[in-house]
Design an enzyme around this catalytic site. Structure first.
Site, PDB file in Angstrom:
ATOM      1  N   CYS A 166       0.797  -1.219   0.000  1.00 20.23           N
ATOM      2  CA  CYS A 166       0.000   0.000   0.000  1.00 20.23           C
ATOM      3  C   CYS A 166       0.834   1.276   0.000  1.00 20.23           C
ATOM      4  O   CYS A 166       0.299   2.365  -0.189  1.00 20.23           O
ATOM      5  CB  CYS A 166      -0.942  -0.006   1.204  1.00 20.23           C
ATOM      6  SG  CYS A 166      -1.874  -1.547   1.360  1.00 20.23           S
ATOM      7  N   HIS A 297      -3.120   8.615   4.306  1.00 24.53           N
ATOM      8  CA  HIS A 297      -3.311   7.204   3.937  1.00 24.53           C
ATOM      9  C   HIS A 297      -4.761   6.812   4.231  1.00 24.53           C
ATOM     10  O   HIS A 297      -5.420   6.212   3.398  1.00 24.53           O
ATOM     11  CB  HIS A 297      -2.335   6.317   4.704  1.00 24.53           C
ATOM     12  CG  HIS A 297      -2.297   4.911   4.229  1.00 24.53           C
ATOM     13  ND1 HIS A 297      -1.996   4.580   2.929  1.00 24.53           N
ATOM     14  CD2 HIS A 297      -2.541   3.737   4.871  1.00 24.53           C
ATOM     15  CE1 HIS A 297      -2.039   3.256   2.787  1.00 24.53           C
ATOM     16  NE2 HIS A 297      -2.374   2.732   3.938  1.00 24.53           N
ATOM     17  N   HIS A 332      -9.575   1.543  -1.309  1.00 27.20           N
ATOM     18  CA  HIS A 332      -8.158   1.256  -1.098  1.00 27.20           C
ATOM     19  C   HIS A 332      -7.649   0.498  -2.320  1.00 27.20           C
ATOM     20  O   HIS A 332      -7.884  -0.701  -2.467  1.00 27.20           O
ATOM     21  CB  HIS A 332      -7.954   0.426   0.170  1.00 27.20           C
ATOM     22  CG  HIS A 332      -6.530   0.429   0.642  1.00 27.20           C
ATOM     23  ND1 HIS A 332      -5.465   0.589  -0.227  1.00 27.20           N
ATOM     24  CD2 HIS A 332      -5.988   0.298   1.883  1.00 27.20           C
ATOM     25  CE1 HIS A 332      -4.342   0.556   0.462  1.00 27.20           C
ATOM     26  NE2 HIS A 332      -4.632   0.386   1.736  1.00 27.20           N
TER      27      HIS A 332
END
Length: 405
Positions: A166, A297, A332
């Site tokens: 990620c 994030h 995401h």
């Protein structure tokens, strides 16, 4: 060379649940468009809930010149389309790129895991011990960067796929920044790509980290992340090269910082995040008071949002900058996440607005940040910090600024 080159962003390519291309992505961010919906890409029987941020069907052949869509995996296809968009946006012809030394750095979490899912499913369905070799050939993560090089006909480019999950998009941007600063490359195509796959979805589901409906970062009632897919690619050049060819410049890559807190496989630690932020600010030559916006994030999980908020407040004290959580809009997207966050950052600078954190009702007191809920805000944005954090404590932060005067 008298000191390191300054590095600028001259092209953007976007494939996500809400937009294709930088112009459409800008409009979607301004509108606070949410791309969540029921999973359609694989069988969801047995799951109590199955929402995701899928990329709607589109004709990739309209973008691609050399790649036949059915011959590459979904994530590699996204990467190739986003790269083609980015070089077109930058006004760079293939022949111009082929004459130069290049770097293609694409970050990912799952590589070709969607094709691995399909291969296993077919094997089970057919009851055969033979796995389709065509599908197997599309599984390796290296195919993401290699497909970009093949699509653009690049023969003088280093192709690298970065598997730091990620945070990988920011790792890729930092890799391009280093190569251009020290003169090892003339251009860099940097970003990330991932496709929705059953393996990844099931893993998060079993960990209890998925929200059944939508991603709602920093909200008191958030229940987890919602998986997404797509790709983001940025064209990086030295300022001198961009000016020499009269390129439109979105912004400057001021610096980046990496850290690995190695604290826990799943749980982030504030000290590692704080370290990566401070390293990025130092590399960028920026002070905390210089930052106008943080593209967080902001996964929507209980732990991540709390820890990230704590780290932001430790660095920025009593007056932190505004924060946006774009995963609320695009989900995401794993390896593409911080690349798309970087694109959102330079678009915020270029167009003078803060993208909202949508699906927001009430801010969690443990997340003491101004997350700009639900509605975009016009603002004079000079410098943006883009966060990317991954399992295992891999942290990557990139700082973007206005184009050099």
């Amino acid at each position: 060379m008298n000191g390191p080159h300054r590095v600028v962003v001259t092209g953007l390519g976007v494939v996500c649940s809400t937009a294709l291309g930088a112009t459409a992505f800008t409009a979607a961010l301004r509108a606070g468009r949410c791309g969540a919906g029921p999973v359609t890409l694989f069988d969801t029987s047995g799951f109590d809930y199955a929402n995701a941020y899928e990329v709607p069907a589109f004709d990739a052949a309209n973008w691609l010149h050399r790649t036949v869509p059915g011959t590459v995996g979904r994530a590699a296809l996204f990467a190739a389309v986003a790269a083609r968009m980015a070089v077109m946006d930058a006004g760079l012809a293939d022949r111009m790129l082929r004459a130069q030394r290049g770097l293609v750095a694409i970050g990912t979490t799952d590589g070709g895991s969607r094709e691995l899912d399909q291969a296993v499913e077919r094997q089970i369905t057919d009851g055969s011990d033979v796995i389709d070799p065509a599908l197997v050939a599309r599984v390796p993560a290296a195919a993401l960067s290699v497909t970009v090089c093949r699509e653009l006909g690049l023969t003088r480019a280093e192709a690298t796929t970065i598997g730091t999950a990620c945070a990988a998009g920011n790792y890729a941007i930092g890799t391009g920044l280093d190569a251009l600063r020290c003169g090892e490359a003339d251009f860099a195509l940097c970003g990330g790509a991932d496709a929705l796959c059953r393996r990844n979805f099931t893993g998060f589901y079993r960990l209890g980290l998925l929200d059944p409906d939508v991603c709602r970062p920093f909200d008191a009632d958030r229940r987890g992340l919602v998986t997404g897919e797509g790709a983001g690619v940025l064209v990086l050049e030295t300022e001198a090269a961009a000016r020499a060819r009269g390129a439109r410049v979105y912004g400057e890559v001021l610096g980046y910082g990496l850290s690995c807190d190695a604290y826990h496989q799943l749980t982030p630690h504030p000290s590692g995040i704080v370290r990566s932020i401070r390293l990025a600010l130092h590399d960028a030559g920026s002070k905390p008071e210089d930052i106008d916006l943080i593209c967080a994030h902001a996964t929507g999980t209980q732990t991540n949002d709390t820890v990230e908020s704590s780290a932001i407040n430790e660095v920025y004290g009593s007056a932190p900058p505004s924060v946006t959580g774009i995963k609320s809009m695009i989900g995401h997207t794993m390896g593409a996440a911080s690349a798309l966050g970087g694109i959102a950052s330079v678009l915020a600078i270029t167009h003078g607005f803060i993208p909202p954190t949508v699906n927001h009702v009430r801010t969690d007191p443990a997340c003491a940040v101004n997350c700009v809920p639900n509605t975009a805000v016009d603002a004079d944005i000079r410098i943006v910090q883009n966060n990317g954090f991954a399992f295992g404590g891999n942290n990557a932060v990139v700082v973007f600024g206005r184009p050099p005067a």
